[in-house]
Scaffold this active site. Sequence first.
Site, PDB file in Angstrom:
ATOM      1  N   ASP A  66       0.863  -1.066   0.005  1.00  0.00           N
ATOM      2  CA  ASP A  66      -0.089   0.217  -0.072  1.00  0.00           C
ATOM      3  C   ASP A  66       0.864   1.279  -0.024  1.00  0.00           C
ATOM      4  O   ASP A  66       1.078   1.743   1.048  1.00  0.00           O
ATOM      5  CB  ASP A  66      -1.036  -0.039   1.328  1.00  0.00           C
ATOM      6  CG  ASP A  66      -1.858   1.257   1.164  1.00  0.00           C
ATOM      7  OD1 ASP A  66      -2.175   1.796   0.135  1.00  0.00           O
ATOM      8  OD2 ASP A  66      -2.519   1.353   2.035  1.00  0.00           O
ATOM      9  N   LYS A 100       1.651   8.006   0.450  1.00  0.00           N
ATOM     10  CA  LYS A 100       2.153   8.104   1.671  1.00  0.00           C
ATOM     11  C   LYS A 100       3.340   8.806   1.903  1.00  0.00           C
ATOM     12  O   LYS A 100       4.321   8.635   0.886  1.00  0.00           O
ATOM     13  CB  LYS A 100       1.923   6.645   2.305  1.00  0.00           C
ATOM     14  CG  LYS A 100       0.712   5.902   2.900  1.00  0.00           C
ATOM     15  CD  LYS A 100       0.960   4.709   3.310  1.00  0.00           C
ATOM     16  CE  LYS A 100      -0.342   3.715   3.347  1.00  0.00           C
ATOM     17  NZ  LYS A 100      -1.132   4.382   4.485  1.00  0.00           N
ATOM     18  N   ASP A 140       0.081  -4.918   4.473  1.00  0.00           N
ATOM     19  CA  ASP A 140      -1.238  -4.756   4.088  1.00  0.00           C
ATOM     20  C   ASP A 140      -2.093  -5.635   3.655  1.00  0.00           C
ATOM     21  O   ASP A 140      -3.305  -5.555   3.397  1.00  0.00           O
ATOM     22  CB  ASP A 140      -1.256  -3.432   3.458  1.00  0.00           C
ATOM     23  CG  ASP A 140      -2.615  -2.635   3.712  1.00  0.00           C
ATOM     24  OD1 ASP A 140      -3.026  -2.487   4.860  1.00  0.00           O
ATOM     25  OD2 ASP A 140      -2.747  -1.723   2.677  1.00  0.00           O
ATOM     26  N   GLU A 166      -7.902   2.468   0.289  1.00  0.00           N
ATOM     27  CA  GLU A 166      -8.345   1.557  -0.751  1.00  0.00           C
ATOM     28  C   GLU A 166      -8.763   0.121  -0.099  1.00  0.00           C
ATOM     29  O   GLU A 166      -9.497  -0.541  -0.698  1.00  0.00           O
ATOM     30  CB  GLU A 166      -7.029   1.310  -1.540  1.00  0.00           C
ATOM     31  CG  GLU A 166      -5.935   0.481  -0.894  1.00  0.00           C
ATOM     32  CD  GLU A 166      -5.352   0.680   0.416  1.00  0.00           C
ATOM     33  OE1 GLU A 166      -5.449   1.919   0.604  1.00  0.00           O
ATOM     34  OE2 GLU A 166      -5.067  -0.194   1.228  1.00  0.00           O
ATOM     35  N   ARG A 198     -11.299  -0.569   1.964  1.00  0.00           N
ATOM     36  CA  ARG A 198     -12.622  -0.578   2.004  1.00  0.00           C
ATOM     37  C   ARG A 198     -12.988  -0.718   0.656  1.00  0.00           C
ATOM     38  O   ARG A 198     -14.217  -1.536   0.572  1.00  0.00           O
ATOM     39  CB  ARG A 198     -13.007   0.580   2.559  1.00  0.00           C
ATOM     40  CG  ARG A 198     -12.913   1.817   1.764  1.00  0.00           C
ATOM     41  CD  ARG A 198     -13.010   3.124   2.828  1.00  0.00           C
ATOM     42  NE  ARG A 198     -11.855   3.275   3.798  1.00  0.00           N
ATOM     43  CZ  ARG A 198     -11.964   4.228   4.455  1.00  0.00           C
ATOM     44  NH1 ARG A 198     -13.041   5.100   4.743  1.00  0.00           N
ATOM     45  NH2 ARG A 198     -10.884   4.252   5.589  1.00  0.00           N
TER      46      ARG A 198
HETATM   47  N1  BES Z   1      -3.466   0.161   5.138  1.00  0.00           N
HETATM   48  C1  BES Z   1      -3.587   1.374   5.677  1.00  0.00           C
HETATM   49  C2  BES Z   1      -3.865   1.447   7.267  1.00  0.00           C
HETATM   50  C3  BES Z   1      -2.754   1.237   7.817  1.00  0.00           C
HETATM   51  C4  BES Z   1      -2.083   2.044   8.544  1.00  0.00           C
HETATM   52  C5  BES Z   1      -2.187  -0.296   8.071  1.00  0.00           C
HETATM   53  C6  BES Z   1      -0.952   1.838   9.436  1.00  0.00           C
HETATM   54  C7  BES Z   1      -1.147  -0.352   9.230  1.00  0.00           C
HETATM   55  C8  BES Z   1      -0.569   0.484   9.629  1.00  0.00           C
HETATM   56  C9  BES Z   1      -4.900   1.875   4.953  1.00  0.00           C
HETATM   57  O1  BES Z   1      -5.305   1.621   3.554  1.00  0.00           O
HETATM   58  C10 BES Z   1      -4.949   3.248   4.844  1.00  0.00           C
HETATM   59  O2  BES Z   1      -4.033   3.977   4.354  1.00  0.00           O
HETATM   60  N2  BES Z   1      -5.863   4.323   5.641  1.00  0.00           N
HETATM   61  C11 BES Z   1      -5.778   5.357   5.510  1.00  0.00           C
HETATM   62  C12 BES Z   1      -7.092   5.924   5.404  1.00  0.00           C
HETATM   63  C13 BES Z   1      -7.586   7.307   5.238  1.00  0.00           C
HETATM   64  C14 BES Z   1      -6.929   7.713   4.061  1.00  0.00           C
HETATM   65  C15 BES Z   1      -8.991   7.477   5.280  1.00  0.00           C
HETATM   66  C16 BES Z   1      -5.296   5.899   6.866  1.00  0.00           C
HETATM   67  O3  BES Z   1      -5.532   5.032   8.112  1.00  0.00           O
HETATM   68  O4  BES Z   1      -4.658   6.941   7.243  1.00  0.00           O
HETATM   69 ZN    ZN Z   2      -4.175  -0.095   3.195  1.00  0.00          ZN
HETATM   70 MN    MN Z   3      -4.010   2.879   2.169  1.00  0.00          MN
END
Ligand code: BES
Ligand code: ZN
Ligand code: MN
Length: 504
Positions: A275, A282, A293, A354, A356
Amino acid sequence: MITMKVTNSKLLDQKTDCYAFIVEENFTISKTMQDLAKKAFPELKALFEHHKFTGRLLSTVVLPISLHDRIVQCIFIGMGKHRSDKTIDFEHYRRAIGQAIKQASALKCQTVALELQSPKHFGVTAEYLISQTTTIANMAAYHFHDFLTDPERRGIDITQLTVCTDLKDTKSLQLAIDEGEIIGHAVNQARHWIDMPPSMVNPQFLAERAREIAKKNGLKITVFNEKQINEMGMGGLAAVSRGSELDCELVILEYKTKKKNAQTIAFVGKGITFDSGGLSIKPADSMENMKDDMSGAAGVISTMEAIAKLKPEVNIIGIAPIAENLPSGTAIKPGDIVKFYNGKTAEIKNTDAEGRLILADALSYAVKHYKPDAIIDVATLTGAVAYFLGAFYTGLLSQHDELVEKVQEASKISGERVWRLPLDEDYKVAIRTPVADLSNTGSSRYKSGTITAAWFLHNFVGQVPWVHLDIAGTAFDVPDIPYYRQGATGASVRLLIEVARNWK
Ligand code: BES
Ligand code: ZN
Ligand code: MN
């Protein structure tokens, strides 16, 4: 895997590299310890006093002796105090076992022997005690050394654990060991896939592992490739995969019990093999561990193997939508609108939300094709969940109290902790947008990213009782728990297996 051996002979008669003594706080010197003192170290009591060793949780004393013409490392590990009802928290035992295995390996021991505690100490059965001992010992012995070339750093593998006990029913104990091994293997297998580099563990790699498992264990498997996923109208999974040169995959494993009229549970696991965030990229330090992920998918696929072997009396469907989330000229853009398998639409405001999107299609598919009696999804879904629960509790969200109780029961048995977060209607409006049925991010006014993400998923489970498990905090790099180590934990595997095994 560690070879387990149960014997009715005495601990000090075992020819082994290590004796592990696990004691409660303010323990009294046992018969075996007295024998040890007599045979090899008369000043044992003074040694404990010297180290002020009273059996505090995870406090450790090491004593090398020579016995049976070899060096034997004696490891004493504390389990801490018992509770007001006189039983000891079983988690303390798990951690002490984890510590014993880690310590033995650090002392370059290959074989370990210990006396089985009395199950009454913990208020459990002997079978449970020995099964857990087997699982946890194997988890503690796990390491990811595939890419270490220096033999020094690769360390020592524990090959055998001998359990000394006066319990006689070896048949039921052997069965308990077999079950413990199956679970330990499933956990470590998931950990290995998660720990491996993300360019190796791509969607095709995971689909291939699922095929192998299906073939070896007689599970039915269906794998849809990207073309089929597009044709079926799975716009979420296809959209996430668009930035990647690799195809996405949808893996479906089916276990059918022989029991008549059994219920069906669907386990759905998020499988983003890397991811990057996509175009909503990111920052570098948030991307470092994003190979983890796919922990949900790894957990579900590996759990299915354990289920095929343990044969619970309930049908289980394991579904894993798998893709890479990368930016490129073909990637989805913020502002794009996608249509999911159940016909609903969503505006993509942030390509980093992504998980969801791929789960939406997988959940819809489970509901439509299997009419399950329950769905449990597992996903490293939101960074937010780690802000309030840290690394020690998986976030649980659901509106179905009865199913929540079942998962909580499985949590107690497995030792994998879950904490329920609210899923009240108040949060539901956070994912509105004027241009589509849903927005893939919650409005900032509502905050609570973990809850709004769960509300998004809620749109795809219809009327089926559903529990969402957010393992973003628990899947990777959990500190201080001796049966884990830096890297993957295999979160959800032990839990899901117990959900299946205890289904009524
Ligand atoms: N895979 C990430 C969530 C994650 C964060 C997993 C840290 C493990 C450690 C997920 O896809 C994500 O990026 N979520 C975002 C959502 C936001 C953009 C609404 C997040 O948590 O920042
Ligand atoms: Zn993710
Ligand atoms: Mn993500």
